[in-house]
Motif scaffolding. Structure first.
Motif, PDB file in Angstrom:
ATOM      1  N   GLU A  36       3.281  -3.774  -8.918  1.00 54.00           N
ATOM      2  CA  GLU A  36       3.140  -3.677  -9.701  1.00 54.00           C
ATOM      3  C   GLU A  36       1.583  -3.912  -9.508  1.00 54.00           C
ATOM      4  N   ASP A  37       0.377  -4.921 -10.020  1.00 56.75           N
ATOM      5  CA  ASP A  37      -0.260  -5.240  -9.966  1.00 56.75           C
ATOM      6  C   ASP A  37      -1.977  -4.617  -9.347  1.00 56.75           C
ATOM      7  N   LEU A  38      -1.087  -4.054  -8.338  1.00 52.70           N
ATOM      8  CA  LEU A  38      -2.276  -3.251  -7.537  1.00 52.70           C
ATOM      9  C   LEU A  38      -2.288  -1.724  -7.532  1.00 52.70           C
ATOM     10  N   HIS A  87      -7.347  -2.603  -0.129  1.00 50.32           N
ATOM     11  CA  HIS A  87      -7.116  -4.015   1.734  1.00 50.32           C
ATOM     12  C   HIS A  87      -6.414  -4.740   0.536  1.00 50.32           C
ATOM     13  N   PRO A  88      -4.319  -4.531   1.159  1.00 53.52           N
ATOM     14  CA  PRO A  88      -4.016  -5.811   0.350  1.00 53.52           C
ATOM     15  C   PRO A  88      -3.224  -6.743   0.957  1.00 53.52           C
ATOM     16  N   SER A  89      -4.083  -7.393   1.897  1.00 50.87           N
ATOM     17  CA  SER A  89      -3.844  -8.752   2.712  1.00 50.87           C
ATOM     18  C   SER A  89      -2.985  -9.627   1.893  1.00 50.87           C
ATOM     19  N   VAL A 127     -10.087  -6.900  -8.368  1.00 43.57           N
ATOM     20  CA  VAL A 127      -8.971  -8.081  -7.528  1.00 43.57           C
ATOM     21  C   VAL A 127      -8.170  -8.026  -7.971  1.00 43.57           C
ATOM     22  N   TYR A 128      -6.705  -8.202  -7.072  1.00 42.24           N
ATOM     23  CA  TYR A 128      -5.533  -8.383  -7.848  1.00 42.24           C
ATOM     24  C   TYR A 128      -4.626  -9.482  -7.334  1.00 42.24           C
ATOM     25  N   TYR A 187       0.414  -0.964   0.026  1.00 44.21           N
ATOM     26  CA  TYR A 187      -0.563   0.186  -0.085  1.00 44.21           C
ATOM     27  C   TYR A 187       0.580   0.797  -0.239  1.00 44.21           C
ATOM     28  N   ILE A 188       2.132   1.209   0.839  1.00 40.45           N
ATOM     29  CA  ILE A 188       2.802   2.241   0.643  1.00 40.45           C
ATOM     30  C   ILE A 188       3.474   2.115  -1.021  1.00 40.45           C
ATOM     31  N   GLU A 189       3.900   1.533  -0.984  1.00 38.25           N
ATOM     32  CA  GLU A 189       4.760   1.966  -1.812  1.00 38.25           C
ATOM     33  C   GLU A 189       3.903   2.197  -3.842  1.00 38.25           C
ATOM     34  N   ALA A 190       2.911   1.627  -3.214  1.00 38.49           N
ATOM     35  CA  ALA A 190       1.504   1.865  -4.666  1.00 38.49           C
ATOM     36  C   ALA A 190       1.015   3.813  -4.661  1.00 38.49           C
TER      37      ALA A 190
END
Length: 377
Positions: free
Chosen positions: A322-324, A273-275, A315-316, A210-213
């Protein structure tokens, strides 16, 4: 009412779990005439439940610790508590209460219902630790009257691993209170497009992605805003400095733990929500969808079920930053009416398939059947 004087005990690992996910069940059981005993570590969310009649026992739990002596003490604590109060039925949630309260209940021959809120963190472990934890789960589930699973994948895995050999049922997570999380007016995008991360600040929750995105998106789209709402897990306090620096650089707004997330959802356009590990069923996503907010999440169990990909959100692939980023860009490039429609469709889906009433009714039915069975026996 035939249930007067019957005591239901509820065991979980956090006050947040009681207030955010079990409140309607507790109220529903009290309405049915049951008395309630709740065991969990004390916390401020219990203050929000002071108008509800229940007995409370403060039970300290090291949720993520693996100290055998500490865990044995927890088992002894549960055993003494159950022997003293002798509830008619016990409800257990989250890993350690499922295991140790479940085993204590089986020793004392008290009927209990287990709820698997996610097996993801266990599956990621290796070697002896994993085998030992799975053995404990198997032992605790063996005498469980019913094991509720929050997603199909966890239930399938538990059956294939012989963790569960008795009765089990699928429920839609903890469900969402669609009244407490009503459809919110969708914000305009004249000033900013606002994204939220709501949850514990924890590596397994995908906070790094989340932070990197956010860093990448902020460079390309200055009119975006990325928020983090939730407490930093005590074992991962290194994030405190990281988030402080990101806030100073205007990349992230960190809001800490909040009593009420609804105002944050209301002003947002989307919840991310990148769980990276399987959950039971993400309440964060259900609450956001119930509020009419599109969601972007991973393809892991407990997350992917909450989204109709491309219709109520995206959904990723978990762990693929990168997909996010590409999914966030897809969302940014929609016009605001398309985003609003996505949110409205998500709200309809939650109302039909994920209402908390479904979960409360499943529990009331199972408890009634249990008590009728014991009284006729």
């Amino acid at each position: 009412m035939g249930n007067v004087g019957k005591l239901i005990a509820l065991f979980t690992n956090h006050d947040d779990d009681v207030y955010c996910f079990r409140k309607e069940l507790i109220e529903g059981l009290i309405d049915e005439g049951y008395e309630l005993l709740i065991s969990c570590p004390n916390g401020e969310k219990l203050e929000l439940m002071k108008d509800i009649r229940f007995k409370y026992i403060d039970t300290q739990i090291d949720r993520r610790g693996t100290n055998v002596i500490t865990d044995f003490k927890l088992f002894v604590n549960y055993y003494k508590l159950l022997k003293k109060h002798r509830p008619d039925v016990i409800l257990t949630y989250t890993a350690k209460p499922n295991i140790y309260a479940g085993i204590a209940a089986s020793v004392l021959k008290i009927p209990y219902i287990s709820n698997v809120t996610g097996l993801g963190s266990v599956i990621k472990k290796k070697g002896f630790t994993k085998r030992f934890i799975l053995y404990l789960f198997k032992k605790s589930f063996k005498k469980s009257s019913c094991v509720f699973f929050q997603n199909q994948e966890n239930m399938k895995l538990a059956k294939e691993s012989n963790l569960v050999t008795g009765k089990c049922e699928l429920i839609p997570g903890s469900g969402v209170n669609i009244t407490r999380f009503p459809l919110q007016p969708f914000p305009s995008n004249e000033e900013k497009i606002v994204f939220n991360y709501i949850g514990r600040v924890l590596k397994d929750k995908g906070i790094d992605d989340y932070i990197e995105a956010a860093k990448i998106i902020k460079k390309k789209y200055e009119y975006t805003e990325f928020n983090i709402i939730g407490f930093i897990e005590p074992t991962e306090m290194s994030y405190k400095k990281v988030l402080q620096e990101l806030q100073e650089e205007s990349i992230i707004n960190y809001h800490g733990s909040q009593r009420d997330v609804k105002p944050f959802i209301k002003r947002s356009h989307c919840t991310i929500h990148p769980s990276t590990y399987g959950e039971g069923m993400s309440n964060v996503l259900l609450e956001s969808a119930s509020s009419g907010r599109p969601i972007i999440t991973t393809d892991v169990s407990g997350c992917k079920e909450t989204v109709e990909d491309g219709i109520t959100g995206y959904v990723y692939k978990a762990g693929e930053m990168e997909d996010l980023v590409s999914k966030i860009e897809l969302f940014i490039k929609l016009n605001n009416e398309e985003r609003k429609k996505m949110g409205a469709l998500g709200r309809s889906r939650v109302k039909n398939s994920f209402s908390r009433d479904i979960v409360v009714n499943a529990y009331v039915k199972e408890i009634d059947n249990l008590l009728k069975g014991s009284s006729s026996g």
